[in-house]
Design an enzyme around this catalytic site. Structure first.
Site, PDB file in Angstrom:
ATOM      1  N   VAL A   1       0.832  -1.210   0.000  1.00  0.00           N
ATOM      2  CA  VAL A   1       0.000   0.000   0.000  1.00  0.00           C
ATOM      3  C   VAL A   1       0.865   1.258   0.000  1.00  0.00           C
ATOM      4  O   VAL A   1       0.663   2.176  -0.806  1.00  0.00           O
ATOM      5  CB  VAL A   1      -0.957   0.002   1.207  1.00  0.00           C
ATOM      6  CG1 VAL A   1      -1.664   1.355   1.343  1.00  0.00           C
ATOM      7  CG2 VAL A   1      -1.982  -1.121   1.077  1.00  0.00           C
ATOM      8  N   ARG A   2       1.849   1.301   0.866  1.00  0.00           N
ATOM      9  CA  ARG A   2       2.639   2.530   0.996  1.00  0.00           C
ATOM     10  C   ARG A   2       3.579   2.733  -0.194  1.00  0.00           C
ATOM     11  O   ARG A   2       3.800   3.872  -0.631  1.00  0.00           O
ATOM     12  CB  ARG A   2       3.398   2.519   2.316  1.00  0.00           C
ATOM     13  CG  ARG A   2       2.436   2.581   3.496  1.00  0.00           C
ATOM     14  CD  ARG A   2       3.057   3.007   4.781  1.00  0.00           C
ATOM     15  NE  ARG A   2       2.019   3.289   5.780  1.00  0.00           N
ATOM     16  CZ  ARG A   2       2.268   3.705   7.010  1.00  0.00           C
ATOM     17  NH1 ARG A   2       3.503   3.884   7.411  1.00  0.00           N
ATOM     18  NH2 ARG A   2       1.268   3.944   7.838  1.00  0.00           N
TER      19      ARG A   2
ATOM     20  N   ASP B   1       6.043 -22.462   5.694  1.00  0.00           N
ATOM     21  CA  ASP B   1       6.709 -23.700   5.277  1.00  0.00           C
ATOM     22  C   ASP B   1       8.076 -23.476   4.623  1.00  0.00           C
ATOM     23  O   ASP B   1       8.886 -24.403   4.562  1.00  0.00           O
ATOM     24  CB  ASP B   1       5.821 -24.474   4.301  1.00  0.00           C
ATOM     25  CG  ASP B   1       4.592 -25.053   4.975  1.00  0.00           C
ATOM     26  OD1 ASP B   1       4.663 -25.327   6.182  1.00  0.00           O
ATOM     27  OD2 ASP B   1       3.563 -25.218   4.297  1.00  0.00           O
TER      28      ASP B   1
END
Length: 347
Positions: free
Chosen positions: A41-42, A152
């Site tokens: 987002v940023r 994992d």
């Protein structure tokens, strides 16, 4: 205020930014997913792009279930991801979607992306997520650059996956506590960790916790050999034993292995502990926060450079791109040097 699907679609149609990027989390959650969403987002908003959060992975994409900000708009800004870097889980939620495994489901998802004018996607998840992404790009001409979010650590194309470091830390902390009890009562503890097809989590946990044995899917688990090794350790004065068992070990999980050791006349009193989903939770480690931040930013920059159909990873401290198909069609081998190191340490 926007609430109905019609209102949301109307809002989408009025926007006209260079790139609209969708981001979602899929499959099992992993510590650091929030940090990765924050980074996407940023990084995107800093570059002048627009970010659409999609709730519940591929299921949300099919259902058109979008993240709504405080103004009930389907858009994620910098303030929507404030104070989440330290949080486990994912604010976008995560899910596994059976419908997306069908051709009809993939086509529906592709049509929804076109309808909402989403130009690019950043899926955060593991091999199942990227299998889905590989199918999606066959039906949609937008860009897809994924980020590896799974405890994992089983994906080709990155030294470590987001969430792995924290999961190891969680398992080691539990074993440190179990060792106190094992030492007090002179017992053997079989500790089961996640890893149906990969022994990375078990091997790293065993080494970091000072365990004597790790049973993993990649190497044969020989019951007679284990019993003989344990007997030798006992004769040299060893009072407690920790065996870390990957859930996908060919001899079965910790409970089944305990039964087989008893039938083979193991001389230690044995107890089993299954850590289960506790390994997925908790505040991400600094390493996972850093990795998630780097890869989220790299995924956005890669979209800007025209990349698609690839996963953003980190190899030898360098950010790299790997085609989706390669990430899950090849098995990521355990480092033989670490297998040998554990054997050396256990003696």
């Amino acid at each position: 205020m926007l609430s109905s699907s019609c209102d949301i679609l109307s809002w989408f149609s009025k926007r006209d930014l260079a790139v609209r990027i969708g981001v979602f989390c899929s499959g099992g959650d992993a510590p650091g997913m929030n940090a990765c969403v924050r980074s996407v987002v940023r990084s995107a908003t800093a570059a002048g792009h627009e970010v659409v959060g999609i709730n519940r992975g591929y299921q949300g994409l099919i259902d058109q279930n979008f993240f709504l900000n405080a103004k009930q708009q389907p858009i994620m800004g910098a303030r929507d991801v404030s104070n989440i870097i330290q949080r486990g889980g994912t604010i976008l939620r995560s899910a596994r979607c059976q419908r997306f495994m069908t051709d009809e489901g993939v086509r529906t998802a592709a049509e929804n992306l076109r309808q909402h004018k989403i130009d690019a996607l950043v899926p955060i998840g593991g091999n199942g997520t990227f299998r889905g992404s590989a199918e999606l790009v066959k039906h949609w001409d937008g860009q897809v650059v994924g980020c590896p979010g799974t405890i994992d650590n089983d994906l080709i194309g990155t030294d470590f996956t987001i969430g792995f470091s924290t999961a190891v830390e969680t398992a080691v902390d539990a074993i440190d506590k179990l060792r106190d009890t094992a030492e007090s009562h002179e017992r053997l503890f079989l500790v089961e960790v996640m890893g149906r097809h990969s022994g990375y989590l078990a091997l790293y946990t065993a080494l970091a916790a000072g365990a004597e044995i790790a049973c993993v899917p990649e190497t044969p688990t020989e019951i007679p050999g284990i019993v003989a090794h344990l007997s030798q350790l006992q004769q040299t004065g060893k009072k407690s034993i920790i065996v870390v068992v990957a859930e996908g070990d060919e001899e079965g999980g910790a409970l089944m292995l305990a039964e087989k050791l008893q039938r083979a006349e193991c001389t230690f009193a044995t107890r089993t502990v299954i850590l289960g989903h506790v390994q997925r939770g908790g505040s991400p480690s600094p390493d996972d926060r850093m990795l998630a931040t780097r890869l989220g930013d790299f995924a956005v920059k890669s979209i800007g450079a025209g990349a698609t159909g690839v996963m953003a990873g980190e190899v030898n401290s360098q950010c790299v791109l790997t085609p989706f198909e390669k990430t899950f069609t090849e098995h990521k081998q355990l480092p033989q040097a670490l297998i040998d190191l554990l054997e050396c340490m256990s003696n």
